[in-house]
Design an enzyme around this catalytic site. Sequence first.
Site, PDB file in Angstrom:
ATOM      1  N   ASP A 130      36.889  15.996 -54.442  1.00 25.52           N
ATOM      2  CA  ASP A 130      36.601  15.151 -55.605  1.00 25.52           C
ATOM      3  C   ASP A 130      35.488  14.202 -55.173  1.00 25.52           C
ATOM      4  OD1 ASP A 130      36.440  13.275 -57.600  1.00 25.52           O
ATOM      5  OD2 ASP A 130      38.585  12.857 -57.681  1.00 25.52           O
ATOM      6  N   SER A 184      18.325  15.576 -64.309  1.00 20.67           N
ATOM      7  CA  SER A 184      18.370  15.974 -65.733  1.00 20.67           C
ATOM      8  C   SER A 184      17.084  15.504 -66.413  1.00 20.67           C
ATOM      9  CB  SER A 184      19.563  15.291 -66.410  1.00 20.67           C
ATOM     10  OG  SER A 184      19.500  15.434 -67.821  1.00 20.67           O
ATOM     11  N   TYR A 207      25.149   8.049 -68.725  1.00 24.40           N
ATOM     12  CA  TYR A 207      24.665   9.316 -68.148  1.00 24.40           C
ATOM     13  C   TYR A 207      23.159   9.280 -67.843  1.00 24.40           C
ATOM     14  CZ  TYR A 207      23.724  14.345 -67.652  1.00 24.40           C
ATOM     15  OH  TYR A 207      23.293  15.574 -67.195  1.00 24.40           O
ATOM     16  N   LYS A 219      21.206   9.546 -64.100  1.00 24.42           N
ATOM     17  CA  LYS A 219      20.195  10.557 -63.766  1.00 24.42           C
ATOM     18  C   LYS A 219      18.847   9.902 -63.406  1.00 24.42           C
ATOM     19  CE  LYS A 219      22.819  14.200 -64.062  1.00 24.42           C
ATOM     20  NZ  LYS A 219      23.135  15.025 -62.875  1.00 24.42           N
TER      21      LYS A 219
HETATM   22  N1  LIG Z   1      24.314  21.643 -68.884  1.00 23.65           N
HETATM   23  C1  LIG Z   1      23.266  20.872 -69.144  1.00 23.65           C
HETATM   24  O1  LIG Z   1      22.736  20.849 -70.280  1.00 23.65           O
HETATM   25  C2  LIG Z   1      22.676  20.018 -68.057  1.00 23.65           C
HETATM   26  C3  LIG Z   1      21.414  19.440 -68.279  1.00 23.65           C
HETATM   27  C4  LIG Z   1      20.867  18.643 -67.298  1.00 23.65           C
HETATM   28  C5  LIG Z   1      21.549  18.433 -66.125  1.00 23.65           C
HETATM   29  N2  LIG Z   1      22.772  19.004 -65.923  1.00 23.65           N
HETATM   30  C6  LIG Z   1      23.448  18.713 -64.664  1.00 23.65           C
HETATM   31  O2  LIG Z   1      23.831  19.917 -64.030  1.00 23.65           O
HETATM   32  C7  LIG Z   1      24.947  19.670 -63.193  1.00 23.65           C
HETATM   33  C8  LIG Z   1      25.999  20.750 -63.420  1.00 23.65           C
HETATM   34  O3  LIG Z   1      26.477  20.639 -64.750  1.00 23.65           O
HETATM   35  P1  LIG Z   1      26.963  21.875 -65.633  1.00 23.65           P
HETATM   36  O4  LIG Z   1      26.159  21.828 -66.873  1.00 23.65           O
HETATM   37  O5  LIG Z   1      27.012  23.124 -64.841  1.00 23.65           O
HETATM   38  O6  LIG Z   1      28.434  21.353 -66.013  1.00 23.65           O
HETATM   39  P2  LIG Z   1      29.893  22.013 -65.948  1.00 23.65           P
HETATM   40  O7  LIG Z   1      29.872  23.413 -66.406  1.00 23.65           O
HETATM   41  O8  LIG Z   1      30.787  21.061 -66.660  1.00 23.65           O
HETATM   42  O9  LIG Z   1      30.210  21.972 -64.387  1.00 23.65           O
HETATM   43  C9  LIG Z   1      30.357  20.745 -63.730  1.00 23.65           C
HETATM   44  C10 LIG Z   1      30.826  20.978 -62.314  1.00 23.65           C
HETATM   45  O10 LIG Z   1      30.946  19.685 -61.684  1.00 23.65           O
HETATM   46  C11 LIG Z   1      32.216  19.617 -61.066  1.00 23.65           C
HETATM   47  N3  LIG Z   1      32.740  18.266 -61.020  1.00 23.65           N
HETATM   48  C12 LIG Z   1      32.916  17.392 -62.049  1.00 23.65           C
HETATM   49  N4  LIG Z   1      33.504  16.282 -61.604  1.00 23.65           N
HETATM   50  C13 LIG Z   1      33.706  16.443 -60.273  1.00 23.65           C
HETATM   51  C14 LIG Z   1      34.300  15.649 -59.261  1.00 23.65           C
HETATM   52  N5  LIG Z   1      34.833  14.437 -59.509  1.00 23.65           N
HETATM   53  N6  LIG Z   1      34.325  16.123 -57.991  1.00 23.65           N
HETATM   54  C15 LIG Z   1      33.829  17.351 -57.719  1.00 23.65           C
HETATM   55  N7  LIG Z   1      33.267  18.157 -58.627  1.00 23.65           N
HETATM   56  C16 LIG Z   1      33.226  17.705 -59.896  1.00 23.65           C
HETATM   57  C17 LIG Z   1      33.140  20.518 -61.904  1.00 23.65           C
HETATM   58  O11 LIG Z   1      34.201  20.990 -61.079  1.00 23.65           O
HETATM   59  P3  LIG Z   1      35.736  20.529 -61.163  1.00 23.65           P
HETATM   60  O12 LIG Z   1      35.981  20.054 -62.552  1.00 23.65           O
HETATM   61  O13 LIG Z   1      36.488  21.766 -60.795  1.00 23.65           O
HETATM   62  O14 LIG Z   1      35.856  19.468 -60.127  1.00 23.65           O
HETATM   63  C18 LIG Z   1      32.187  21.658 -62.245  1.00 23.65           C
HETATM   64  O15 LIG Z   1      32.182  22.605 -61.223  1.00 23.65           O
HETATM   65  C19 LIG Z   1      25.409  18.240 -63.504  1.00 23.65           C
HETATM   66  O16 LIG Z   1      24.958  17.365 -62.517  1.00 23.65           O
HETATM   67  C20 LIG Z   1      24.740  17.946 -64.828  1.00 23.65           C
HETATM   68  O17 LIG Z   1      24.519  16.570 -65.032  1.00 23.65           O
HETATM   69  C21 LIG Z   1      23.345  19.793 -66.862  1.00 23.65           C
END
Ligand SMILES: NC(=O)c1ccc[n+]([C@@H]2O[C@H](COP(=O)([O-])OP(=O)(O)OC[C@H]3O[C@@H](n4cnc5c(N)ncnc54)[C@H](OP(=O)(O)O)[C@@H]3O)[C@@H](O)[C@H]2O)c1
Length: 257
Positions: free
Chosen positions: A63, A147, A162, A166
Amino acid sequence: MEKWSGKTAIVTGASAGIGDAIVRDFVKHGINVVAMARRMDRLESLRDQLKDEAGKVIPIKCDVADKASIDAAFEKIEKEVGTIQILVNNAGICLMADIFGEDDDKTDEIFTSTININFLGLVRVARKSFKLIKKSEDYGIIINIGSVFGHISSSDYALNVYPGTKHAVRAVTESMRQELNKLKNSKIRVCELCPGAVITEIGRDSFNTPEMKALIESGTIPILKSCHISQTVMFILITPYEVNITEMIVKPVGEKY
Ligand SMILES: NC(=O)c1ccc[n+]([C@@H]2O[C@H](COP(=O)([O-])OP(=O)(O)OC[C@H]3O[C@@H](n4cnc5c(N)ncnc54)[C@H](OP(=O)(O)O)[C@@H]3O)[C@@H](O)[C@H]2O)c1
């Protein structure tokens, strides 16, 4: 990618979305991956799905909001895996709440956990990983997932702190680069990769309504897939060791933000 085959990476947030896609591409290229997240069942399933690939998946529960959990995870990594060469600092959350909305415990918890996971957790994991990369005496790379909201703050959604986290990831990535520059003979690069909209579980509040799904499916709202971000990570990795892509923004064609 051959130069990375046989090397070891840590990917945080490996249990879903972008992190899951990066693990899949890494093991295909012979990179062993320490896959970190809270949901061990997902990490173990990923390991089992990828057992015949060239690289192996090592699931480790962590975590990133909890310093003790990070310390315990890295103690385990050092003991069981040894050194690493790649970190993809990807774990992150984005929950909807207005800054001037309800003054209750739930909203306060959203602010606290967003800062702890997206920023403090990322810095702590980078500090621990740096030691393991340095110990390997090999070429290394840290990729911090930022992001587009690290460049802008406006949004149709109540993204609260958020964008602030970022922007902070963007600033700290440059601070890391400056510090690495001061090290003698540093072989470690640092890069910030800033995705635009990607369809993953993170957008469940905003993207996963029937209306939004219809707009995405019809192409009215452009959106990337996790594999597009993973492909960009591979692109960053194939650059020669002396080339540092310090920052990269990847948006779907036609993105609003
Ligand atoms: N999707 C978008 O549109 C987008 C755009 C820009 C940037 N991003 C960035 O991309 C990254 C990945 O996001 P995603 O879109 O793939 O989201 P996602 O599908 O919700 O995946 C998020 C991941 O982060 C992990 N996580 C969350 N809280 C955590 C904690 N306390 N400790 C350890 N792991 C944790 C989750 O695992 P567990 O819940 O199993 O711990 C999951 O594996 C993030 O940093 C996000 O800000 C995403």
